[in-house]
Design a protein around this motif. Structure first.
Motif, PDB file in Angstrom:
ATOM      1  N   ALA A 194     -14.696  -4.474  -2.739  1.00  0.00           N
ATOM      2  CA  ALA A 194     -15.252  -5.912  -3.975  1.00  0.00           C
ATOM      3  C   ALA A 194     -16.292  -5.330  -4.598  1.00  0.00           C
ATOM      4  O   ALA A 194     -16.983  -5.441  -5.700  1.00  0.00           O
ATOM      5  N   GLY A 195     -17.723  -4.792  -3.827  1.00  0.00           N
ATOM      6  CA  GLY A 195     -19.007  -3.934  -4.326  1.00  0.00           C
ATOM      7  C   GLY A 195     -18.668  -3.299  -5.114  1.00  0.00           C
ATOM      8  O   GLY A 195     -20.238  -2.917  -6.078  1.00  0.00           O
ATOM      9  N   THR A 196     -17.914  -2.304  -5.545  1.00  0.00           N
ATOM     10  CA  THR A 196     -18.618  -0.874  -5.669  1.00  0.00           C
ATOM     11  C   THR A 196     -17.237  -0.192  -6.928  1.00  0.00           C
ATOM     12  O   THR A 196     -17.031   0.527  -7.926  1.00  0.00           O
ATOM     13  N   LEU A 197     -16.224  -0.681  -6.921  1.00  0.00           N
ATOM     14  CA  LEU A 197     -14.759  -0.333  -7.227  1.00  0.00           C
ATOM     15  C   LEU A 197     -14.734   0.246  -6.520  1.00  0.00           C
ATOM     16  O   LEU A 197     -13.449   0.679  -5.802  1.00  0.00           O
ATOM     17  N   PHE A 198     -14.926   1.793  -6.558  1.00  0.00           N
ATOM     18  CA  PHE A 198     -14.626   3.520  -6.007  1.00  0.00           C
ATOM     19  C   PHE A 198     -15.366   3.445  -4.705  1.00  0.00           C
ATOM     20  O   PHE A 198     -16.059   2.268  -4.302  1.00  0.00           O
ATOM     21  N   GLY A 199     -15.276   3.739  -3.547  1.00  0.00           N
ATOM     22  CA  GLY A 199     -14.946   4.539  -2.204  1.00  0.00           C
ATOM     23  C   GLY A 199     -15.830   5.124  -2.532  1.00  0.00           C
ATOM     24  O   GLY A 199     -17.294   5.443  -3.150  1.00  0.00           O
ATOM     25  N   GLU A 200     -16.862   5.201  -1.366  1.00  0.00           N
ATOM     26  CA  GLU A 200     -17.950   5.720  -0.654  1.00  0.00           C
ATOM     27  C   GLU A 200     -18.030   7.671  -1.237  1.00  0.00           C
ATOM     28  O   GLU A 200     -19.332   7.810  -2.034  1.00  0.00           O
ATOM     29  N   GLY A 201     -16.965   7.886  -0.645  1.00  0.00           N
ATOM     30  CA  GLY A 201     -17.024   9.307  -1.381  1.00  0.00           C
ATOM     31  C   GLY A 201     -16.576   9.967  -2.652  1.00  0.00           C
ATOM     32  O   GLY A 201     -16.616  10.979  -2.353  1.00  0.00           O
ATOM     33  N   GLN A 202     -15.751   8.904  -3.515  1.00  0.00           N
ATOM     34  CA  GLN A 202     -15.543   8.561  -4.767  1.00  0.00           C
ATOM     35  C   GLN A 202     -16.857   8.993  -5.836  1.00  0.00           C
ATOM     36  O   GLN A 202     -17.047   9.770  -6.853  1.00  0.00           O
ATOM     37  N   ILE A 203     -17.682   7.718  -5.441  1.00  0.00           N
ATOM     38  CA  ILE A 203     -19.296   7.571  -5.892  1.00  0.00           C
ATOM     39  C   ILE A 203     -19.809   8.519  -5.607  1.00  0.00           C
ATOM     40  O   ILE A 203     -20.395   9.206  -6.745  1.00  0.00           O
ATOM     41  N   GLN A 204     -20.122   9.499  -4.696  1.00  0.00           N
ATOM     42  CA  GLN A 204     -20.744  10.721  -4.404  1.00  0.00           C
ATOM     43  C   GLN A 204     -19.732  11.362  -5.450  1.00  0.00           C
ATOM     44  O   GLN A 204     -20.327  12.515  -5.904  1.00  0.00           O
ATOM     45  N   ASN A 205     -18.890  11.677  -5.762  1.00  0.00           N
ATOM     46  CA  ASN A 205     -18.198  12.871  -6.052  1.00  0.00           C
ATOM     47  C   ASN A 205     -19.026  12.665  -7.881  1.00  0.00           C
ATOM     48  O   ASN A 205     -19.052  13.982  -8.790  1.00  0.00           O
TER      49      ASN A 205
ATOM     50  N   GLN B 105     -21.304  -3.706 -10.845  1.00  0.00           N
ATOM     51  CA  GLN B 105     -22.340  -2.068 -11.948  1.00  0.00           C
ATOM     52  C   GLN B 105     -23.508  -2.260 -11.851  1.00  0.00           C
ATOM     53  O   GLN B 105     -23.870  -1.479 -11.851  1.00  0.00           O
ATOM     54  N   ARG B 106     -24.112  -3.817 -11.452  1.00  0.00           N
ATOM     55  CA  ARG B 106     -25.547  -3.085 -10.607  1.00  0.00           C
ATOM     56  C   ARG B 106     -25.510  -2.481  -9.329  1.00  0.00           C
ATOM     57  O   ARG B 106     -26.014  -1.119  -9.237  1.00  0.00           O
ATOM     58  N   ASN B 107     -24.840  -2.602  -8.625  1.00  0.00           N
ATOM     59  CA  ASN B 107     -24.399  -1.382  -7.547  1.00  0.00           C
ATOM     60  C   ASN B 107     -24.083  -0.318  -7.143  1.00  0.00           C
ATOM     61  O   ASN B 107     -25.126   1.286  -7.003  1.00  0.00           O
ATOM     62  N   LEU B 108     -23.236  -0.012  -8.801  1.00  0.00           N
ATOM     63  CA  LEU B 108     -23.102   1.719  -8.877  1.00  0.00           C
ATOM     64  C   LEU B 108     -24.352   2.260  -9.663  1.00  0.00           C
ATOM     65  O   LEU B 108     -24.708   3.559  -9.026  1.00  0.00           O
TER      66      LEU B 108
ATOM     67  N   ARG C  34     -28.341   5.850 -12.769  1.00  0.00           N
ATOM     68  CA  ARG C  34     -27.944   6.569 -13.871  1.00  0.00           C
ATOM     69  C   ARG C  34     -27.576   4.655 -14.673  1.00  0.00           C
ATOM     70  O   ARG C  34     -27.196   4.343 -13.959  1.00  0.00           O
ATOM     71  N   LYS C  35     -27.591   4.958 -16.159  1.00  0.00           N
ATOM     72  CA  LYS C  35     -27.097   3.813 -16.695  1.00  0.00           C
ATOM     73  C   LYS C  35     -25.406   3.138 -16.256  1.00  0.00           C
ATOM     74  O   LYS C  35     -24.732   4.681 -16.458  1.00  0.00           O
ATOM     75  N   VAL C  36     -24.469   2.902 -16.438  1.00  0.00           N
ATOM     76  CA  VAL C  36     -23.077   1.831 -16.035  1.00  0.00           C
ATOM     77  C   VAL C  36     -22.925   0.916 -16.993  1.00  0.00           C
ATOM     78  O   VAL C  36     -23.508  -0.217 -16.979  1.00  0.00           O
ATOM     79  N   ILE C  37     -22.222   1.633 -17.436  1.00  0.00           N
ATOM     80  CA  ILE C  37     -20.860   0.032 -18.505  1.00  0.00           C
ATOM     81  C   ILE C  37     -19.881   0.427 -18.368  1.00  0.00           C
ATOM     82  O   ILE C  37     -19.101   1.585 -17.761  1.00  0.00           O
ATOM     83  N   ASP C  38     -18.842  -0.869 -18.704  1.00  0.00           N
ATOM     84  CA  ASP C  38     -17.925  -0.208 -18.296  1.00  0.00           C
ATOM     85  C   ASP C  38     -16.731  -0.607 -19.290  1.00  0.00           C
ATOM     86  O   ASP C  38     -17.452  -0.916 -21.105  1.00  0.00           O
ATOM     87  N   ARG C  39     -15.816  -0.081 -19.995  1.00  0.00           N
ATOM     88  CA  ARG C  39     -14.938  -0.344 -21.310  1.00  0.00           C
ATOM     89  C   ARG C  39     -15.042  -1.471 -21.859  1.00  0.00           C
ATOM     90  O   ARG C  39     -15.256  -1.639 -23.188  1.00  0.00           O
ATOM     91  N   THR C  40     -15.029  -2.362 -21.036  1.00  0.00           N
ATOM     92  CA  THR C  40     -16.017  -3.927 -21.944  1.00  0.00           C
ATOM     93  C   THR C  40     -17.214  -4.063 -22.592  1.00  0.00           C
ATOM     94  O   THR C  40     -17.076  -3.921 -24.328  1.00  0.00           O
ATOM     95  N   GLY C  41     -17.987  -3.414 -22.326  1.00  0.00           N
ATOM     96  CA  GLY C  41     -19.115  -2.946 -23.182  1.00  0.00           C
ATOM     97  C   GLY C  41     -19.063  -2.025 -23.255  1.00  0.00           C
ATOM     98  O   GLY C  41     -19.991  -2.392 -25.196  1.00  0.00           O
ATOM     99  N   LEU C  42     -18.185  -0.952 -23.414  1.00  0.00           N
ATOM    100  CA  LEU C  42     -18.280   0.556 -24.741  1.00  0.00           C
ATOM    101  C   LEU C  42     -17.643  -0.528 -25.610  1.00  0.00           C
ATOM    102  O   LEU C  42     -17.987   0.120 -26.668  1.00  0.00           O
ATOM    103  N   ILE C  43     -16.417  -0.860 -25.843  1.00  0.00           N
ATOM    104  CA  ILE C  43     -16.499  -1.917 -27.064  1.00  0.00           C
ATOM    105  C   ILE C  43     -17.048  -2.625 -27.751  1.00  0.00           C
ATOM    106  O   ILE C  43     -16.897  -2.759 -28.857  1.00  0.00           O
TER     107      ILE C  43
END
Length: 447
Positions: A61-72, A96-99, A105-114
């Motif tokens: 809920a807070g980051t979408l990805f797991g901690e290990g995936q975020i580290q990768n 978005q804010r938590n990531l 680094r700046k993070v944008i999702d697909r909606t923001g990119l389009i």
């Protein structure tokens, strides 16, 4: 680029693309999805340092990805010196804010990119309004910074805030007010467009609309058929604003060809709503040319995306999968499938698809290459037949001075015979035997 990226990310910046692959979702192939995301990033001048798919079993809920995936992801950013992370999926404001905090680094999702692409490409006043409305709708739930730039647009906003009103409340109210104003302006645009469409209904020329997945080659085909010079590059969303030109068909004296915005999977809901007026042009067409990149491995998935949008517009009854219109119902507007980029096929693939064409019952398919011109003459012949396929022979007596009705019959129908019909209440008359489709007969009666 918008305020979120200014000062942090610029054209030429290095980006890491991450596709969150949800288990159990019948989505595009991950490799194709990553390639599409690369194309979206390139469309606004970013450099894609690397792209990776990450399987999501249980979304956090807070980051979408797991901690290990975020580290990768963080490690990949360091290795590739990426300044921006593009998540090719939807992120909530909290995710978005938590990531951003974890990745630094700046993070944008697909909606923001389009939205960034649409904001950069919109050329007309209507397009810019639609993009701004979509941006505001997207940002309304995020409010990651002050919207002071909107104060200047509204003029004298500051003193309206009540005592104790928080900054975020003022921001939200400011956004709501601006969105309401844009919606009023767009409603006026829609009324004007509707009037233009009504006039075209009475005009003596049918309309042919090009639709298709983004980068399928619509604008290249448009230029080939009309001799125009509309922007046609190997970029996603090269065309945003509809363009119209006159063309000549073998069976029809003159027709109007309309190029439209390309469709895409997971188009942001904000843009589906904001660009409704633009897509409504398709609903007024007499024939739709569905342009497909037949050389793309995901061409069938792209076709389903386009048919879903057409179903939403009421042009087709629904999408039953693998090209079916749904429930065996024919589309309300004739559709020709244009299998474009035939020049990119190998001999074996071309032979297989040629065989497939003969087994597609109930569908009209024209293989061609918009780049080389191969098959374009056949397409014009097929489009002409589509415009006259249900034609019947009618007899009309029209005053010789009624240029509008005479022009309509000559342009929209096949005049088989024309003779003097003597004097009438309005002077000399002509008797015409004309072959007209049922739709054109109705339009002629409304003149």
């Amino acid at each position: 680029m918008n305020d979120e990226l200014k000062g942090e990310v610029t054209r030429g910046a290095r980006a890491l693309v991450v596709y969150p692959q949800m288990r159990g979702r019948g989505d595009l192939d991950p490799a194709a999805r990553l390639e599409e995301a690369r194309g979206l990033a390139l469309a606004i001048g970013l450099v894609v340092a690397d792209a990776m798919a990450i399987v999501i079993r249980e979304p956090r809920a807070g980051t979408l990805f797991g901690e290990g995936q975020i580290q990768n992801i963080a490690t990949a950013c360091e290795l590739e010196e990426a300044e921006l992370v593009i998540v090719d999926g939807s992120l909530t404001a909290i995710q978005q804010r938590n990531l951003e905090e974890k990745l630094k680094r700046k993070v944008i999702d697909r909606t923001g990119l389009i939205l960034e692409i649409f904001g950069e490409r919109a050329a007309t006043a209507e397009g810019r309004l639609q993009v701004e409305l979509a941006h505001l709708d997207y940002q309304a739930g995020r409010l990651v910074r002050s919207w002071t730039h909107l104060e200047r647009q509204r003029g004298g906003f500051g003193f309206l805030g009540g005592p104790g009103e928080t900054q975020i409340e003022a921001d939200r109210r400011m956004i709501r007010d601006r969105m309401a104003r844009i919606r009023r302006e767009l409603e006026q645009v829609r009324r004007t467009r509707g009037l233009h469409r009504d006039r075209r209904e009475k005009a003596p020329w049918p309309v042919i609309a090009l639709v298709g997945y983004t980068n399928a080659g619509k604008s290249t085909l448009f230029n080939r058929l009309t001799g125009a010079s509309v922007m046609a590059e190997n970029l996603l969303f090269a065309t945003l604003d509809p363009t119209m030109r006159a063309i000549r068909l073998p069976a029809v004296e003159k027709a109007i060809l309309s190029d439209t915005v390309g469709f895409i999977s997971d188009l942001p809901t904000q843009l589906v709503a904001a660009f409704r007026a633009t897509l409504e042009e398709v609903t007024a067409a007499d024939v739709i040319l569905h342009v497909r990149d037949i050389a793309n491995p995901d061409t069938e998935a792209q076709k389903r995306q386009v048919l879903d949008v057409l179903a939403d517009l009421g042009v087709v009854a629904g999408n039953g999968g693998d090209g079916d219109q749904g429930e065996g119902e024919a589309p309300s507007i004739p559709i020709v499938e244009v299998w474009n980029k035939w020049d990119l096929l190998g001999p074996e693939q071309a032979a297989l698809l040629t065989e497939a064409v003969t087994h597609r019952d109930g569908e009209t398919i024209v293989p061609l290459s918009a780049l080389t011109g191969q098959g374009c003459d056949e397409l014009l012949e097929v489009a002409g037949r589509m415009l006259t396929q249900d034609a019947r022979l009618y007899s009309f007596v029209v005053p010789a001075a009624d240029g509008q009705r005479l022009a309509f019959l000559h342009a929209r129908g096949e005049v088989v015979a024309e003779e003097d019909a003597g004097e009438g209440p309005d002077g000399p008359q002509l008797r015409l035997q004309v072959r007209l489709s049922e739709r054109e007969r109705g339009r002629f009666g409304a003149l």
